[in-house]
Design a protein around this motif. Structure first.
Motif, mmCIF file in Angstrom:
data_model
loop_
_atom_site.group_PDB
_atom_site.id
_atom_site.type_symbol
_atom_site.label_atom_id
_atom_site.label_comp_id
_atom_site.label_asym_id
_atom_site.label_seq_id
_atom_site.Cartn_x
_atom_site.Cartn_y
_atom_site.Cartn_z
ATOM 1 N N CYS A 194 -27.515 -35.673 58.052
ATOM 2 C CA CYS A 194 -26.901 -35.219 59.303
ATOM 3 C C CYS A 194 -27.804 -35.601 60.474
ATOM 4 O O CYS A 194 -29.019 -35.337 60.447
ATOM 5 N N VAL A 195 -27.238 -36.192 61.501
ATOM 6 C CA VAL A 195 -28.036 -36.593 62.660
ATOM 7 C C VAL A 195 -28.639 -35.368 63.348
ATOM 8 O O VAL A 195 -29.739 -35.431 63.901
ATOM 9 N N GLY A 196 -27.955 -34.240 63.273
ATOM 10 C CA GLY A 196 -28.514 -33.019 63.828
ATOM 11 C C GLY A 196 -29.786 -32.611 63.110
ATOM 12 O O GLY A 196 -30.783 -32.222 63.739
ATOM 13 N N PHE A 197 -29.772 -32.695 61.781
ATOM 14 C CA PHE A 197 -30.994 -32.400 61.012
ATOM 15 C C PHE A 197 -32.089 -33.386 61.353
ATOM 16 O O PHE A 197 -33.242 -33.008 61.598
ATOM 17 N N ILE A 198 -31.752 -34.672 61.360
ATOM 18 C CA ILE A 198 -32.735 -35.725 61.603
ATOM 19 C C ILE A 198 -33.397 -35.544 62.970
ATOM 20 O O ILE A 198 -34.628 -35.533 63.092
ATOM 21 N N VAL A 199 -32.583 -35.390 64.000
ATOM 22 C CA VAL A 199 -33.112 -35.348 65.365
ATOM 23 C C VAL A 199 -33.914 -34.072 65.609
ATOM 24 O O VAL A 199 -34.994 -34.112 66.225
ATOM 25 N N THR A 200 -33.419 -32.937 65.128
ATOM 26 C CA THR A 200 -34.186 -31.702 65.355
ATOM 27 C C THR A 200 -35.484 -31.714 64.557
ATOM 28 O O THR A 200 -36.507 -31.185 65.020
ATOM 29 N N LEU A 201 -35.485 -32.322 63.378
ATOM 30 C CA LEU A 201 -36.731 -32.452 62.629
ATOM 31 C C LEU A 201 -37.717 -33.346 63.382
ATOM 32 O O LEU A 201 -38.906 -33.020 63.506
ATOM 33 N N GLN A 202 -37.240 -34.484 63.873
ATOM 34 C CA GLN A 202 -38.114 -35.396 64.610
ATOM 35 C C GLN A 202 -38.688 -34.736 65.857
ATOM 36 O O GLN A 202 -39.888 -34.831 66.138
ATOM 37 N N ARG A 203 -37.828 -34.068 66.607
ATOM 38 C CA ARG A 203 -38.280 -33.416 67.834
ATOM 39 C C ARG A 203 -39.183 -32.220 67.524
ATOM 40 O O ARG A 203 -40.190 -31.976 68.202
ATOM 41 N N GLY A 204 -38.824 -31.449 66.488
ATOM 42 C CA GLY A 204 -39.648 -30.324 66.102
ATOM 43 C C GLY A 204 -41.026 -30.750 65.628
ATOM 44 O O GLY A 204 -42.033 -30.096 65.920
ATOM 45 N N ALA A 205 -41.071 -31.868 64.904
ATOM 46 C CA ALA A 205 -42.355 -32.390 64.432
ATOM 47 C C ALA A 205 -43.222 -32.839 65.601
ATOM 48 O O ALA A 205 -44.433 -32.556 65.631
#
Length: 290
Positions: free
Chosen positions: A254-265
């Motif tokens: 999911c792009v939502g998972f991917i992007v929030t993980l990247q930004r959160g990291a």
């Protein structure tokens, strides 16, 4: 002339150093989910940003000898837990707590918040967790009641989920660097929606929630689905998203998972987010996969 050349060389070196990827470490080796599948995917997600170089530290299998498991956490700007299993050695636990308390970034992915129920500092670092005997002694339930975040000390077990399904994520802190610019509501791909998580919940900021529909055996509450914790000088990004079973990576694609993980990291490692929102980010009624 020599002075000028030396200055230029130092300037170039400084620019190169500032542009160097952040060293990150994923911990795996034991998990009730398929870490052999998910770790390479998480590594790829982070390295796609160009911001991280990711190493992996793999423990011995469950029941094995962990006495030699001693990652040098201080070598890294970010640690990501994809681990749920046997307790680490006391020296490793102490080194990890020192790392986070001293300003190290940490990311908790999905069932990593089930780990180490007896380790008080780990529970404080995660903020909330589930299963493994957790109950009201670990801390309150945390949820959104329609107007505010509630910390509910009612007795009961910690950790549950209903059927795997797609669900809407609602941003509750739109001004946080991780969520700034994201759609207020977006559709996450089929996943486990963790509910009734509980823990110390200290210095915890709920960034987003999801309604856990009783029709899917849910809690009937808006559960925290993205949140941050501060512990000493350390920043923690916690995503209960990311269930994988039988090699099905839908939730992590999911792009939502991917992007929030990247930004959160990035936020956990640096305290800021420089990444732009991609054009394929999901909308309120539409799942987006990569």
């Amino acid at each position: 002339m020599k002075t000028l050349c030396a200055f230029l060389l130092l300037s170039i070196a400084a620019v190169s150093a500032s542009a160097a990827p952040i060293k990150a470490l994923i911990i795996d080796g034991q998990n009730n989910h398929e870490w052999q599948v998910t770790t390479p995917h998480l590594k790829s997600i982070l390295e796609q940003t160009g911001l991280f170089h990711v190493d992996v530290a793999t423990t011995p299998p469950k029941g094995g000898d962990l006495s030699g498991f001693r990652p040098t956490f201080s070598d890294y700007g970010l640690v990501i837990s994809n681990y749920m299993g046997d307790a680490w050695p006391a020296a490793t636990q102490a080194a990890f707590v020192d790392y986070v308390r001293g300003g190290g970034g940490f990311v908790v992915v999905h069932s990593a918040d089930n780990a180490f129920p007896a380790w008080k500092d780990y529970n404080a670092i995660c903020g909330l967790g589930g299963w493994e005997g957790r109950n009201e002694q670990w801390g309150p339930y945390v949820y959104w009641d329609g107007t505010k975040i509630v910390r509910d000390p009612s007795p009961g077990p910690g950790g549950s989920h209903g059927n795997v399904h797609a669900f809407q994520v609602v941003i509750r802190e739109p001004d946080h660097p991780i969520t700034h610019g994201l759609p207020t509501t977006w559709m996450h791909a089929a996943d486990e929606l963790y509910n009734r998580l509980r823990g110390p919940a200290e210095n915890l900021t709920v960034l987003a929630t999801a309604y856990d529909d009783p029709a899917n055996r849910g809690s009937g509450r808006h559960e925290p689905i993205l949140f941050t914790v501060t512990y000493g000088q350390g920043r923690i990004f916690h995503t209960p998203l990311g269930h994988v079973r039988k090699g099905d990576l839908t939730a992590m694609r999911c792009v939502g998972f991917i992007v929030t993980l990247q930004r959160g990291a990035e936020w956990a490692a640096t305290g800021r987010v420089t990444q732009a929102l991609p054009a394929d980010f999901p909308q309120a009624e539409t799942v987006s996969l990569r």
